[in-house]
Design a protein around this motif. Structure first.
Motif, PDB file in Angstrom:
ATOM      1  N   ILE A 132      30.124  87.387 -11.361  1.00 51.76           N
ATOM      2  CA  ILE A 132      30.089  86.105 -10.643  1.00 51.76           C
ATOM      3  C   ILE A 132      31.489  85.714 -10.185  1.00 51.76           C
ATOM      4  O   ILE A 132      31.697  85.259  -9.047  1.00 51.76           O
ATOM      5  CB  ILE A 132      29.488  85.006 -11.540  1.00 51.76           C
ATOM      6  CG1 ILE A 132      28.023  85.308 -11.837  1.00 51.76           C
ATOM      7  CG2 ILE A 132      29.629  83.628 -10.889  1.00 51.76           C
ATOM      8  CD1 ILE A 132      27.420  84.409 -12.911  1.00 51.76           C
ATOM      9  N   ALA A 133      32.466  85.889 -11.072  1.00 53.24           N
ATOM     10  CA  ALA A 133      33.846  85.529 -10.733  1.00 53.24           C
ATOM     11  C   ALA A 133      34.361  86.362  -9.565  1.00 53.24           C
ATOM     12  O   ALA A 133      35.034  85.839  -8.666  1.00 53.24           O
ATOM     13  CB  ALA A 133      34.742  85.712 -11.953  1.00 53.24           C
ATOM     14  N   LYS A 134      34.049  87.636  -9.562  1.00 52.74           N
ATOM     15  CA  LYS A 134      34.491  88.500  -8.462  1.00 52.74           C
ATOM     16  C   LYS A 134      33.835  88.089  -7.147  1.00 52.74           C
ATOM     17  O   LYS A 134      34.479  88.080  -6.092  1.00 52.74           O
ATOM     18  CB  LYS A 134      34.182  89.958  -8.785  1.00 52.74           C
ATOM     19  CG  LYS A 134      35.095  90.549  -9.862  1.00 52.74           C
ATOM     20  CD  LYS A 134      34.581  91.877 -10.385  1.00 52.74           C
ATOM     21  CE  LYS A 134      34.448  92.915  -9.321  1.00 52.74           C
ATOM     22  NZ  LYS A 134      33.948  94.203  -9.868  1.00 52.74           N
ATOM     23  N   GLU A 135      32.558  87.748  -7.214  1.00 46.31           N
ATOM     24  CA  GLU A 135      31.876  87.279  -6.000  1.00 46.31           C
ATOM     25  C   GLU A 135      32.553  86.039  -5.429  1.00 46.31           C
ATOM     26  O   GLU A 135      32.601  85.847  -4.211  1.00 46.31           O
ATOM     27  CB  GLU A 135      30.405  86.972  -6.313  1.00 46.31           C
ATOM     28  CG  GLU A 135      29.547  88.200  -6.568  1.00 46.31           C
ATOM     29  CD  GLU A 135      28.141  87.819  -7.023  1.00 46.31           C
ATOM     30  OE1 GLU A 135      27.843  86.594  -7.065  1.00 46.31           O
ATOM     31  OE2 GLU A 135      27.347  88.729  -7.335  1.00 46.31           O
ATOM     32  N   ARG A 136      33.068  85.206  -6.297  1.00 47.84           N
ATOM     33  CA  ARG A 136      33.713  83.965  -5.869  1.00 47.84           C
ATOM     34  C   ARG A 136      35.193  84.157  -5.557  1.00 47.84           C
ATOM     35  O   ARG A 136      35.862  83.215  -5.144  1.00 47.84           O
ATOM     36  CB  ARG A 136      33.562  82.895  -6.949  1.00 47.84           C
ATOM     37  CG  ARG A 136      32.123  82.521  -7.276  1.00 47.84           C
ATOM     38  CD  ARG A 136      32.073  81.270  -8.137  1.00 47.84           C
ATOM     39  NE  ARG A 136      32.735  80.152  -7.471  1.00 47.84           N
ATOM     40  CZ  ARG A 136      32.192  79.395  -6.520  1.00 47.84           C
ATOM     41  NH1 ARG A 136      30.955  79.622  -6.138  1.00 47.84           N
ATOM     42  NH2 ARG A 136      32.865  78.415  -5.964  1.00 47.84           N
ATOM     43  N   GLY A 137      35.724  85.349  -5.773  1.00 47.33           N
ATOM     44  CA  GLY A 137      37.141  85.576  -5.517  1.00 47.33           C
ATOM     45  C   GLY A 137      38.041  84.842  -6.486  1.00 47.33           C
ATOM     46  O   GLY A 137      39.153  84.429  -6.132  1.00 47.33           O
ATOM     47  N   MET A 138      37.601  84.698  -7.747  1.00 45.84           N
ATOM     48  CA  MET A 138      38.389  83.962  -8.729  1.00 45.84           C
ATOM     49  C   MET A 138      39.524  84.816  -9.286  1.00 45.84           C
ATOM     50  O   MET A 138      39.438  86.035  -9.341  1.00 45.84           O
ATOM     51  CB  MET A 138      37.499  83.518  -9.906  1.00 45.84           C
ATOM     52  CG  MET A 138      36.459  82.486  -9.559  1.00 45.84           C
ATOM     53  SD  MET A 138      35.505  82.008 -11.029  1.00 45.84           S
ATOM     54  CE  MET A 138      36.764  81.122 -11.969  1.00 45.84           C
ATOM     55  N   PHE A 139      40.576  84.153  -9.720  1.00 40.91           N
ATOM     56  CA  PHE A 139      41.625  84.822 -10.482  1.00 40.91           C
ATOM     57  C   PHE A 139      41.150  85.005 -11.917  1.00 40.91           C
ATOM     58  O   PHE A 139      40.516  84.111 -12.488  1.00 40.91           O
ATOM     59  CB  PHE A 139      42.923  84.013 -10.447  1.00 40.91           C
ATOM     60  CG  PHE A 139      43.616  84.064  -9.117  1.00 40.91           C
ATOM     61  CD1 PHE A 139      44.209  85.234  -8.675  1.00 40.91           C
ATOM     62  CD2 PHE A 139      43.665  82.945  -8.305  1.00 40.91           C
ATOM     63  CE1 PHE A 139      44.841  85.296  -7.437  1.00 40.91           C
ATOM     64  CE2 PHE A 139      44.289  82.992  -7.079  1.00 40.91           C
ATOM     65  CZ  PHE A 139      44.885  84.168  -6.637  1.00 40.91           C
ATOM     66  N   LEU A 140      41.480  86.160 -12.505  1.00 42.20           N
ATOM     67  CA  LEU A 140      40.966  86.528 -13.814  1.00 42.20           C
ATOM     68  C   LEU A 140      42.080  87.023 -14.727  1.00 42.20           C
ATOM     69  O   LEU A 140      43.024  87.668 -14.271  1.00 42.20           O
ATOM     70  CB  LEU A 140      39.932  87.656 -13.682  1.00 42.20           C
ATOM     71  CG  LEU A 140      38.631  87.353 -12.948  1.00 42.20           C
ATOM     72  CD1 LEU A 140      37.887  88.656 -12.658  1.00 42.20           C
ATOM     73  CD2 LEU A 140      37.755  86.433 -13.791  1.00 42.20           C
ATOM     74  N   VAL A 141      41.941  86.743 -16.018  1.00 42.64           N
ATOM     75  CA  VAL A 141      42.715  87.398 -17.057  1.00 42.64           C
ATOM     76  C   VAL A 141      41.727  88.142 -17.940  1.00 42.64           C
ATOM     77  O   VAL A 141      40.734  87.555 -18.394  1.00 42.64           O
ATOM     78  CB  VAL A 141      43.514  86.398 -17.919  1.00 42.64           C
ATOM     79  CG1 VAL A 141      44.308  87.145 -18.996  1.00 42.64           C
ATOM     80  CG2 VAL A 141      44.444  85.558 -17.063  1.00 42.64           C
ATOM     81  N   LYS A 270      45.798  79.334  -7.661  1.00 39.02           N
ATOM     82  CA  LYS A 270      44.613  79.018  -6.866  1.00 39.02           C
ATOM     83  C   LYS A 270      44.752  77.639  -6.224  1.00 39.02           C
ATOM     84  O   LYS A 270      44.413  77.454  -5.043  1.00 39.02           O
ATOM     85  CB  LYS A 270      43.364  79.070  -7.756  1.00 39.02           C
ATOM     86  CG  LYS A 270      42.055  78.814  -7.011  1.00 39.02           C
ATOM     87  CD  LYS A 270      41.819  79.863  -5.937  1.00 39.02           C
ATOM     88  CE  LYS A 270      40.463  79.680  -5.265  1.00 39.02           C
ATOM     89  NZ  LYS A 270      40.248  80.653  -4.179  1.00 39.02           N
ATOM     90  N   CYS A 271      45.242  76.663  -6.988  1.00 41.19           N
ATOM     91  CA  CYS A 271      45.477  75.331  -6.415  1.00 41.19           C
ATOM     92  C   CYS A 271      46.469  75.415  -5.257  1.00 41.19           C
ATOM     93  O   CYS A 271      46.297  74.771  -4.222  1.00 41.19           O
ATOM     94  CB  CYS A 271      46.006  74.379  -7.488  1.00 41.19           C
ATOM     95  SG  CYS A 271      44.855  74.016  -8.819  1.00 41.19           S
ATOM     96  N   PHE A 272      47.511  76.208  -5.457  1.00 40.20           N
ATOM     97  CA  PHE A 272      48.519  76.411  -4.419  1.00 40.20           C
ATOM     98  C   PHE A 272      47.891  77.054  -3.189  1.00 40.20           C
ATOM     99  O   PHE A 272      48.127  76.647  -2.052  1.00 40.20           O
ATOM    100  CB  PHE A 272      49.623  77.295  -4.997  1.00 40.20           C
ATOM    101  CG  PHE A 272      50.850  77.429  -4.132  1.00 40.20           C
ATOM    102  CD1 PHE A 272      51.948  76.617  -4.325  1.00 40.20           C
ATOM    103  CD2 PHE A 272      50.902  78.396  -3.142  1.00 40.20           C
ATOM    104  CE1 PHE A 272      53.077  76.759  -3.537  1.00 40.20           C
ATOM    105  CE2 PHE A 272      52.027  78.537  -2.349  1.00 40.20           C
ATOM    106  CZ  PHE A 272      53.118  77.715  -2.547  1.00 40.20           C
TER     107      PHE A 272
END
Length: 366
Positions: A132-141, A270-272
């Motif tokens: 799901i995170a990858k689909e949304r283009g999220m940053f991950l640790v 991400k905010c930036f």
């Protein structure tokens, strides 16, 4: 030489201003997915560290059996006890997927792995959240047992350049073997080669000296598409080493401080990227390409965590526990990035951070 000035300056640009211009949530909303029944401390330390670095909201997504303990550690954390085993009457894969989709849509970055464990159902939830995170283009640790998980199936992360891996010595050795890096390779080159073989992910190799590497040389079009890399962006190899003095005690949980700190800076990235800080801090002039945000966040997290460890050890010595480190995060942040970054523009003239003070303690190679 110290961290290259342009890298340190870019990191400082990611730090949200403390001038009253932002509302709740614009300084970062972070999530930590982990917390099996036997592992409640790790997700707490990761989530509270992101909070202490300066995020506005910190969520823990965990098993129902872990939630009461985590809630009791800190009322500031928002705890979601939705990762129930299949045998639970309340367990429904479709319901969990829906809740994860809703929750992740509100977050800026996600940390997967602290306290995750290796129960098949927890790993399945982690894979679902990762997808799901990858689909949304999220940053991950990805940390701890999430690294074991992706080691079993490297396609889960290969080419996704908005992810940071934070392996310790044994985790790094295992990943290096899984991508078939020659064991006789120059040790200073292995982190970069691991990044390259994983399609350009950022690797933070923890050790006596932290090595942070992003290597996109030779990345294929498939990897570039997965990573949402802008057309025309050049391939590169970037390696930063950080040997800022840490503490001499290696107690369990310090890696969770690191993953939370890196996650906080990814959330700020991400905010930036979304221009939450105003037009003057946008990425429109490409002074900070989006693909540089993971290595900036990893470098910042390493600087903060090693400083936290040193401060905690100076106070507690051999008796140091990870819970002793949490109160040091704010002062360590100030030591690294300066008084104004920690307290706002009304407190100017209090020093510019660790870059000048420590000289050659942190080094970079482009």
């Amino acid at each position: 030489m110290p961290v290259p000035k342009h890298i340190f300056d870019q990191i400082k640009r990611l730090i949200p201003p403390l001038d009253g211009s932002l509302h709740k949530g614009q300084s970062g909303r972070i999530g930590v997915l982990g917390g099996a029944q036997d592992y409640t401390g790790a997700p707490f330390f990761a989530a509270i560290s992101a909070f202490r670095v300066g995020c506005d909201l910190s969520h823990v997504i965990c098993a129902p059996t872990a939630a009461p303990a985590i809630k009791s550690y800190a009322p500031d954390l928002i705890v979601h006890p939705i990762l129930a085993p299949p045998s639970s009457p309340s367990s429904s894969p479709d319901a969990v997927k829906s809740e994860l989709q809703s929750l992740l849509s509100r977050l800026h970055a996600l940390i997967i792995g602290p306290g995750l464990g290796r129960e098949p159902y927890m790993l399945d939830y982690a894979k679902l959240a990762l997808a799901i995170a990858k689909e949304r283009g999220m940053f991950l640790v990805l940390d701890a047992d999430a690294l074991w998980m992706v080691g079993q199936d490297l396609s889960l992360v290969r080419g996704y350049r908005r992810a940071v891996l934070t392996p310790n010595v044994m985790e790094f050795k295992r990943l290096s073997e899984q991508v078939q890096i020659d064991p006789s390779t120059d040790p200073t080159r292995v982190a970069s080669l691991l990044s390259q073989k994983l399609g350009g992910l950022t690797v933070l190799q923890k050790g006596a000296t932290d090595v942070i590497a992003t290597n996109t040389l030779g990345a294929g079009e498939e990897d570039r598409a997965k990573s949402q890399v802008p057309q025309g962006e050049r391939e590169q190899e970037l390696v930063v080493t950080v040997d800022v003095q840490g503490g001499y005690k290696r107690c369990g949980g310090q890696g969770d401080i690191l993953s939370g700190s890196v996650g906080a800076f990814l959330a700020w990235g991400k905010c930036f990227e979304e221009r939450a800080f105003g037009a003057e801090k946008s990425l429109s002039d490409q002074t900070i390409p989006p693909t540089s945000l993971p290595i900036l966040a990893a470098t910042a997290g390493s600087l903060v965590t090693r400083t936290v460890s040193r401060r905690g050890f100076e106070k507690m010595g051999r008796a140091m526990l990870t819970e002793d480190l949490v109160p040091e995060i704010g002062k360590a942040f100030e030591e690294v990035f300066g008084h104004e970054a920690a307290h706002g523009p009304k407190h100017q003239g209090q020093g510019g951070g660790v870059l000048g003070a420590l000289g050659g303690a942190a080094k970079g190679v482009l």
